[in-house]
Scaffold this motif. Structure first.
Motif, PDB file in Angstrom:
ATOM      1  N   LEU A   1       0.831  -1.198   0.000  1.00 10.95           N
ATOM      2  CA  LEU A   1       0.000   0.000   0.000  1.00 10.95           C
ATOM      3  C   LEU A   1       0.872   1.257   0.000  1.00 10.95           C
ATOM      4  O   LEU A   1       1.837   1.347   0.751  1.00 10.95           O
ATOM      5  CB  LEU A   1      -0.901   0.027   1.244  1.00 10.95           C
ATOM      6  CG  LEU A   1      -1.979  -1.039   1.334  1.00 10.95           C
ATOM      7  CD1 LEU A   1      -2.678  -0.963   2.685  1.00 10.95           C
ATOM      8  CD2 LEU A   1      -2.988  -0.875   0.224  1.00 10.95           C
ATOM      9  N   GLY A   2       0.488   2.212  -0.818  1.00 11.17           N
ATOM     10  CA  GLY A   2       1.207   3.474  -0.865  1.00 11.17           C
ATOM     11  C   GLY A   2       0.730   4.415   0.228  1.00 11.17           C
ATOM     12  O   GLY A   2      -0.234   4.132   0.956  1.00 11.17           O
ATOM     13  N   THR A   3       1.388   5.562   0.327  1.00  9.99           N
ATOM     14  CA  THR A   3       1.071   6.535   1.360  1.00  9.99           C
ATOM     15  C   THR A   3      -0.377   6.988   1.299  1.00  9.99           C
ATOM     16  O   THR A   3      -1.074   7.037   2.314  1.00  9.99           O
ATOM     17  CB  THR A   3       2.014   7.758   1.240  1.00  9.99           C
ATOM     18  OG1 THR A   3       3.362   7.302   1.310  1.00  9.99           O
ATOM     19  CG2 THR A   3       1.761   8.749   2.353  1.00  9.99           C
ATOM     20  N   ASP A   4      -0.852   7.329   0.108  1.00  9.68           N
ATOM     21  CA  ASP A   4      -2.236   7.790  -0.031  1.00  9.68           C
ATOM     22  C   ASP A   4      -3.235   6.711   0.352  1.00  9.68           C
ATOM     23  O   ASP A   4      -4.236   6.988   1.007  1.00  9.68           O
ATOM     24  CB  ASP A   4      -2.505   8.277  -1.453  1.00  9.68           C
ATOM     25  CG  ASP A   4      -1.775   9.574  -1.777  1.00  9.68           C
ATOM     26  OD1 ASP A   4      -1.459  10.327  -0.827  1.00  9.68           O
ATOM     27  OD2 ASP A   4      -1.524   9.825  -2.971  1.00  9.68           O
ATOM     28  N   ALA A   5      -2.965   5.477  -0.034  1.00  9.65           N
ATOM     29  CA  ALA A   5      -3.860   4.372   0.305  1.00  9.65           C
ATOM     30  C   ALA A   5      -3.869   4.136   1.814  1.00  9.65           C
ATOM     31  O   ALA A   5      -4.924   3.859   2.394  1.00  9.65           O
ATOM     32  CB  ALA A   5      -3.442   3.101  -0.430  1.00  9.65           C
ATOM     33  N   LEU A   6      -2.712   4.248   2.446  1.00 10.70           N
ATOM     34  CA  LEU A   6      -2.637   4.071   3.897  1.00 10.70           C
ATOM     35  C   LEU A   6      -3.415   5.169   4.619  1.00 10.70           C
ATOM     36  O   LEU A   6      -4.164   4.897   5.556  1.00 10.70           O
ATOM     37  CB  LEU A   6      -1.177   4.076   4.368  1.00 10.70           C
ATOM     38  CG  LEU A   6      -0.371   2.822   4.046  1.00 10.70           C
ATOM     39  CD1 LEU A   6       1.103   3.055   4.339  1.00 10.70           C
ATOM     40  CD2 LEU A   6      -0.895   1.637   4.834  1.00 10.70           C
TER      41      LEU A   6
END
Length: 62
Positions: free
Chosen positions: A17-22
């Motif tokens: 998961l990327g930062t935005d998804a997290l």
């Protein structure tokens, strides 16, 4: 609650998961937790009123 749930998702998903998804997952999960707290607060308070602290301490020491 939210941090633990998101961490569980992150590690179970292979840490992809990327930062935005997290951030998005944390926000959604935190809002879900607020809803659960509001929904169950009366039941939690009622059970807490009937809690026998002495009995609880004995169980924790065992």
């Amino acid at each position: 609650y939210a941090l633990g749930k998101v961490a569980q998702r992150y590690y179970a998903g292979g840490r992809t998961l990327g930062t935005d998804a997290l951030k998005s997952a944390f926000t959604r999960t935190a809002e879900e937790a607020r809803g659960l707290q509001q929904r169950y607060a009366p039941q939690i308070q009622e059970r807490a009123r009937g809690l026998d602290v002495g009995k609880l301490l004995k169980e924790l020491r065992a």
